[in-house]
Design a protein around this motif. Structure first.
Motif, PDB file in Angstrom:
ATOM      1  N   UNK A   1     -20.055 -80.778  61.856  1.00 16.71           N
ATOM      2  CA  UNK A   1     -20.169 -81.108  60.436  1.00 16.71           C
ATOM      3  C   UNK A   1     -19.020 -82.062  60.132  1.00 16.71           C
ATOM      4  N   UNK A   2     -19.335 -83.222  59.589  1.00 22.64           N
ATOM      5  CA  UNK A   2     -18.308 -84.182  59.202  1.00 22.64           C
ATOM      6  C   UNK A   2     -17.823 -83.856  57.796  1.00 22.64           C
ATOM      7  N   UNK A   3     -16.510 -83.885  57.617  1.00 18.53           N
ATOM      8  CA  UNK A   3     -15.923 -83.704  56.293  1.00 18.53           C
ATOM      9  C   UNK A   3     -15.203 -84.987  55.902  1.00 18.53           C
ATOM     10  N   UNK A   4     -15.462 -85.424  54.675  1.00 13.20           N
ATOM     11  CA  UNK A   4     -14.861 -86.671  54.195  1.00 13.20           C
ATOM     12  C   UNK A   4     -14.368 -86.445  52.773  1.00 13.20           C
ATOM     13  N   UNK A   5     -13.055 -86.485  52.596  1.00  9.13           N
ATOM     14  CA  UNK A   5     -12.475 -86.285  51.270  1.00  9.13           C
ATOM     15  C   UNK A   5     -12.489 -87.617  50.521  1.00  9.13           C
ATOM     16  N   UNK A   6     -13.117 -87.607  49.368  1.00 11.25           N
ATOM     17  CA  UNK A   6     -13.262 -88.822  48.562  1.00 11.25           C
ATOM     18  C   UNK A   6     -12.111 -88.926  47.570  1.00 11.25           C
ATOM     19  N   UNK A   7     -11.219 -89.898  47.809  1.00 10.87           N
ATOM     20  CA  UNK A   7     -10.044 -90.102  46.970  1.00 10.87           C
ATOM     21  C   UNK A   7     -10.131 -91.484  46.322  1.00 10.87           C
ATOM     22  N   UNK A   8     -10.276 -91.545  44.999  1.00 10.65           N
ATOM     23  CA  UNK A   8     -10.361 -92.847  44.326  1.00 10.65           C
ATOM     24  C   UNK A   8      -9.187 -93.756  44.697  1.00 10.65           C
ATOM     25  N   UNK A   9      -9.530 -95.007  45.058  1.00 11.30           N
ATOM     26  CA  UNK A   9      -8.514 -95.974  45.415  1.00 11.30           C
ATOM     27  C   UNK A   9      -8.029 -95.864  46.853  1.00 11.30           C
ATOM     28  N   UNK A  10      -8.484 -94.856  47.566  1.00  6.09           N
ATOM     29  CA  UNK A  10      -8.052 -94.644  48.947  1.00  6.09           C
ATOM     30  C   UNK A  10      -9.215 -94.606  49.932  1.00  6.09           C
ATOM     31  N   UNK A  11     -10.246 -93.831  49.611  1.00  8.96           N
ATOM     32  CA  UNK A  11     -11.353 -93.666  50.563  1.00  8.96           C
ATOM     33  C   UNK A  11     -12.712 -93.968  49.938  1.00  8.96           C
ATOM     34  N   UNK A  12     -12.711 -94.761  48.870  1.00  8.03           N
ATOM     35  CA  UNK A  12     -13.961 -95.045  48.170  1.00  8.03           C
ATOM     36  C   UNK A  12     -14.475 -96.464  48.384  1.00  8.03           C
ATOM     37  N   UNK A  13     -13.812 -97.252  49.237  1.00 11.38           N
ATOM     38  CA  UNK A  13     -14.244 -98.626  49.473  1.00 11.38           C
ATOM     39  C   UNK A  13     -15.653 -98.643  50.071  1.00 11.38           C
ATOM     40  N   UNK A  14     -16.608 -99.310  49.436  1.00  8.35           N
ATOM     41  CA  UNK A  14     -17.997 -99.271  49.901  1.00  8.35           C
ATOM     42  C   UNK A  14     -18.186 -99.744  51.338  1.00  8.35           C
ATOM     43  N   UNK A  15     -17.446-100.796  51.731  1.00  7.27           N
ATOM     44  CA  UNK A  15     -17.592-101.292  53.101  1.00  7.27           C
ATOM     45  C   UNK A  15     -17.117-100.266  54.126  1.00  7.27           C
ATOM     46  N   UNK A  16     -15.973 -99.666  53.849  1.00  2.00           N
ATOM     47  CA  UNK A  16     -15.417 -98.678  54.767  1.00  2.00           C
ATOM     48  C   UNK A  16     -16.315 -97.448  54.862  1.00  2.00           C
ATOM     49  N   UNK A  17     -16.817 -96.996  53.718  1.00  2.00           N
ATOM     50  CA  UNK A  17     -17.730 -95.847  53.712  1.00  2.00           C
ATOM     51  C   UNK A  17     -18.997 -96.174  54.485  1.00  2.00           C
ATOM     52  N   UNK A  18     -19.521 -97.385  54.264  1.00  2.00           N
ATOM     53  CA  UNK A  18     -20.728 -97.797  54.974  1.00  2.00           C
ATOM     54  C   UNK A  18     -20.525 -97.850  56.481  1.00  2.00           C
ATOM     55  N   UNK A  19     -19.353 -98.339  56.899  1.00  2.00           N
ATOM     56  CA  UNK A  19     -19.058 -98.397  58.330  1.00  2.00           C
ATOM     57  C   UNK A  19     -18.932 -96.998  58.923  1.00  2.00           C
ATOM     58  N   UNK A  20     -18.298 -96.101  58.181  1.00  2.00           N
ATOM     59  CA  UNK A  20     -18.189 -94.721  58.652  1.00  2.00           C
ATOM     60  C   UNK A  20     -19.557 -94.072  58.754  1.00  2.00           C
ATOM     61  N   UNK A  21     -20.395 -94.288  57.741  1.00  2.00           N
ATOM     62  CA  UNK A  21     -21.739 -93.715  57.770  1.00  2.00           C
ATOM     63  C   UNK A  21     -22.521 -94.203  58.983  1.00  2.00           C
ATOM     64  N   UNK A  22     -22.362 -95.497  59.315  1.00  2.00           N
ATOM     65  CA  UNK A  22     -23.037 -96.030  60.491  1.00  2.00           C
ATOM     66  C   UNK A  22     -22.531 -95.405  61.773  1.00  2.00           C
ATOM     67  N   UNK A  23     -21.216 -95.203  61.863  1.00  3.53           N
ATOM     68  CA  UNK A  23     -20.637 -94.556  63.042  1.00  3.53           C
ATOM     69  C   UNK A  23     -21.149 -93.135  63.190  1.00  3.53           C
ATOM     70  N   UNK A  24     -21.118 -92.384  62.105  1.00  2.99           N
ATOM     71  CA  UNK A  24     -21.545 -90.989  62.143  1.00  2.99           C
ATOM     72  C   UNK A  24     -23.030 -90.868  62.487  1.00  2.99           C
ATOM     73  N   UNK A  25     -23.822 -91.790  61.957  1.00  3.83           N
ATOM     74  CA  UNK A  25     -25.268 -91.753  62.230  1.00  3.83           C
ATOM     75  C   UNK A  25     -25.570 -91.944  63.711  1.00  3.83           C
ATOM     76  N   UNK A  26     -24.646 -92.543  64.433  1.00  6.33           N
ATOM     77  CA  UNK A  26     -24.842 -92.751  65.858  1.00  6.33           C
ATOM     78  C   UNK A  26     -24.476 -91.558  66.716  1.00  6.33           C
TER      79      UNK A  26
END
Length: 245
Positions: free
Chosen positions: A165-190
């Protein structure tokens, strides 16, 4: 005479639904190599502050609740702190729980994943893998550590067939960048063994602990995320076909 395995623990608790499936006995070990700015448990950072205990003592405590947690479809979760800072102790608790027929979960940042032997992971039914950020620079600033060990550990878990189970803490201004989230989602999907993604909104419930310890809470002025932001990030993971909670 067999050597007695000891470890240093902070505490234990019972929880439902947040530390793995069902009702769980959650063991908080002491010591952590990272210093996440949003950490809710600064009282678990140092091993010296923990209570030394043996695996036998831990198992005796678990035994009191074994029938209850087994009936409730739960098990045992080792968290912290960072359990892999004490791999021998963590590994033996996991092994003994497996022998007792209990479901086992390991909650880790993966930063010390190289310390987890294949034998330890064979006794682990589920890894709760906390990926703090997917941008190398942001990860360093947020945790004080390197991202690569966590990603290497994630791919190793996938290769070994260990459920995650992947856990991702969403912190405004730190972990909410759409590009970074999208890249992580792609990695996890693999990763074929990822069963779900938990997007966890940043909170300040640990702030009183910082005050009690006499240390500043680094993100005291950071707002908690708005529901719209949480849903946007969750949708980015869903868009990769991942189950999100």
């Amino acid at each position: 005479m067999k050597a007695v395995t000891t470890g240093r623990i902070h505490s234990w608790d019972l929880s439902t639904g947040v530390d793995g499936p069902g009702t769980r006995f959650v063991l908080f070990v002491s010591g952590c190599s990272l210093r996440c700015l949003y950490c809710a448990n600064p009282d678990t950072w140092h091993m010296r502050d923990g209570r030394e205990t043996t695996v036998d003592e831990v198992m005796a405590e678990i035994e009191k609740y074994r029938a209850f947690i087994a009936t409730a479809g739960g098990g045992v979760t080792i968290t912290g702190g960072e359990p892999l800072l004490q791999p021998a102790f963590t590994g033996e608790v996991l092994r003994r729980c497996k022998e007792a027929g209990l479901h086992t979960s390991l909650d880790t940042s993966g930063f010390l994943g190289a310390r987890a032997t294949d034998e330890l992971l064979a006794d682990t039914d589920l890894v709760l893998l906390d990926i703090k950020a997917f941008d190398v620079g942001a990860y360093r600033k947020l945790t004080g550590g390197r991202l690569a060990p966590t990603l290497n550990f994630a791919t190793r878990l996938d290769r070994l067939g260990v459920p995650v189970w992947i856990r991702y803490v969403l912190v405004p201004g730190w972990t909410d960048d759409p590009r970074s989230v999208g890249a992580l989602a792609g990695f996890v999907a693999g990763l074929e063994t990822v069963e779900r993604v938990d997007v966890l909104p940043f909170h300040k419930l640990g702030a009183p602990k910082y005050k009690a310890l006499g240390i500043p809470f680094p993100l005291k002025d950071t707002p908690t995320p708005e529901p719209e932001l949480v849903e946007r990030v969750r949708d980015q993971f869903r868009g990769q076909g991942l189950k999100v909670y």
